[in-house]
Design a protein around this motif. Sequence first.
Motif, short mmCIF file in Angstrom:
data_model
loop_
_atom_site.label_atom_id
_atom_site.label_comp_id
_atom_site.label_asym_id
_atom_site.label_seq_id
_atom_site.Cartn_x
_atom_site.Cartn_y
_atom_site.Cartn_z
N GLN A 191 0.84 -1.21 0.00
CA GLN A 191 0.00 0.00 0.00
C GLN A 191 0.87 1.26 0.00
OE1 GLN A 191 -2.17 -0.97 3.58
NE2 GLN A 191 -3.98 -1.60 2.44
N TYR A 224 -7.10 9.63 -13.34
CA TYR A 224 -7.67 8.30 -13.16
C TYR A 224 -6.81 7.21 -13.81
CZ TYR A 224 -12.05 9.55 -10.81
OH TYR A 224 -12.97 9.97 -9.89
N GLN A 228 -5.23 3.94 -11.84
CA GLN A 228 -5.92 2.72 -12.26
C GLN A 228 -5.60 1.55 -11.31
OE1 GLN A 228 -4.95 1.64 -16.25
NE2 GLN A 228 -7.10 1.64 -16.84
N LEU A 230 -6.51 1.26 -8.27
CA LEU A 230 -6.66 1.65 -6.86
C LEU A 230 -8.12 1.96 -6.56
CD1 LEU A 230 -3.56 3.99 -6.29
CD2 LEU A 230 -3.72 1.50 -6.08
N ASP A 231 -8.46 1.95 -5.28
CA ASP A 231 -9.83 2.22 -4.85
C ASP A 231 -9.99 3.73 -4.67
OD1 ASP A 231 -12.32 2.15 -3.75
OD2 ASP A 231 -11.77 0.98 -1.97
N VAL A 232 -10.29 4.40 -5.80
CA VAL A 232 -10.37 5.87 -5.77
C VAL A 232 -11.75 6.29 -5.26
CG1 VAL A 232 -10.22 7.98 -7.16
CG2 VAL A 232 -8.85 5.98 -7.77
N GLU A 233 -11.77 7.10 -4.21
CA GLU A 233 -13.07 7.57 -3.70
C GLU A 233 -13.54 8.79 -4.47
OE1 GLU A 233 -13.83 7.34 0.63
OE2 GLU A 233 -14.37 9.45 0.37
N VAL A 259 -7.92 8.27 -1.97
CA VAL A 259 -7.82 6.87 -2.37
C VAL A 259 -7.87 6.04 -1.09
CG1 VAL A 259 -6.38 5.13 -3.49
CG2 VAL A 259 -6.46 7.46 -4.41
N LYS A 260 -8.63 4.93 -1.17
CA LYS A 260 -8.75 4.08 0.02
C LYS A 260 -7.80 2.89 -0.09
CE LYS A 260 -13.42 3.88 0.16
NZ LYS A 260 -14.75 3.60 0.66
N PHE A 261 -7.10 2.66 1.00
CA PHE A 261 -6.24 1.47 1.11
C PHE A 261 -6.78 0.68 2.29
CE2 PHE A 261 -3.69 4.62 -1.05
CZ PHE A 261 -3.07 3.88 -2.05
N ARG A 265 -8.08 5.96 4.49
CA ARG A 265 -8.34 6.89 3.39
C ARG A 265 -7.16 7.85 3.32
NH1 ARG A 265 -11.84 10.52 4.25
NH2 ARG A 265 -12.91 10.71 2.29
#
Length: 272
Positions: A191, A224, A228, A230-233, A259-261, A265
């Motif tokens: 991460q 974006y 790519q 990743l968990d983009v909020e 971005v969430k890991f 956040r």
Amino acid sequence: MKILKTIDELRDARKSISSNVGFVPTMGALHQGHISLIKRARLENEIVIVSIFVNPTQFLPGEDLAAYPRKDEADKKICEMCKVDYLFMPEISTMYKEEETLVKASNRSYILEGKARPGHFDGVLQVVLKLFGLTQPTNAYFGKKDAQQLLLISQMVKDFFLPINIVECEIIRESDGLALSSRNVYLDEKQRKDALLLSKSLYLAASLLTKEEKDVKVIKNKIYEVLQGLDVEYVAIVDRSFNELEEIEIGNSIILLVVKFGQTRLLDNIWL
Ligand code: AMP
């Protein structure tokens, strides 16, 4: 440096000061980001007050209040080294009673961070207003890292006619670009590596701007692309009043992303 725990101690200390006061509110686990604020306060004021208080009202149920990193002893040493005059470290019961007057942040607190964390900024403003009342600072120092928080605090100061100058401080980063945050300790090795893409995507956006690309859609798409996988909020491009933009306005635009890991956040932003 004097460590103060109670309201009376802080009030007495404040009464004895007749010169400029620089105030740096924090939640502790101090890192170079906090230190940069403290150093600036030290340069610009005769007296420096730092507070360390993990404020429960800005955490939503289920957030990391209990797990939030606490490093009181190390923090005291850092403040001592930075020549802080007063370090205020209250207990929760010192700051809050059961029934309270509440502060409600403006509607701009319900977008972006406030959408993900509804009520978070009410808690931030509540504690900052209390701390302002106690410390009565000439200058109060906040990081651009928490851009929306900075905007809402500036707005509160204006709306409540508080005679306090809000000083906006630059984001401090690791040498590889990751913005310093007390929550970075939650990241595992992979991460931590992936988290570099946040600043990378923002730097790419800035470089597009130098090539005269100002179209928000184009810039967002490029961001974006970098993020790519990743968990983009969210990725947002706003002006300094947090209105969404269609075209970047140099000097009045901020690109923000989260971005969430896992549960963590990570926020980052760039002021253009
Ligand atoms: P916190 O302890 O997270 O509540 O942060 C206290 C203050 O330090 C806030 O004004 C933050 O915006 C600021 N801050 C946190 N991280 C950084 C950073 N990397 N660079 C500059 N300021 C920061």
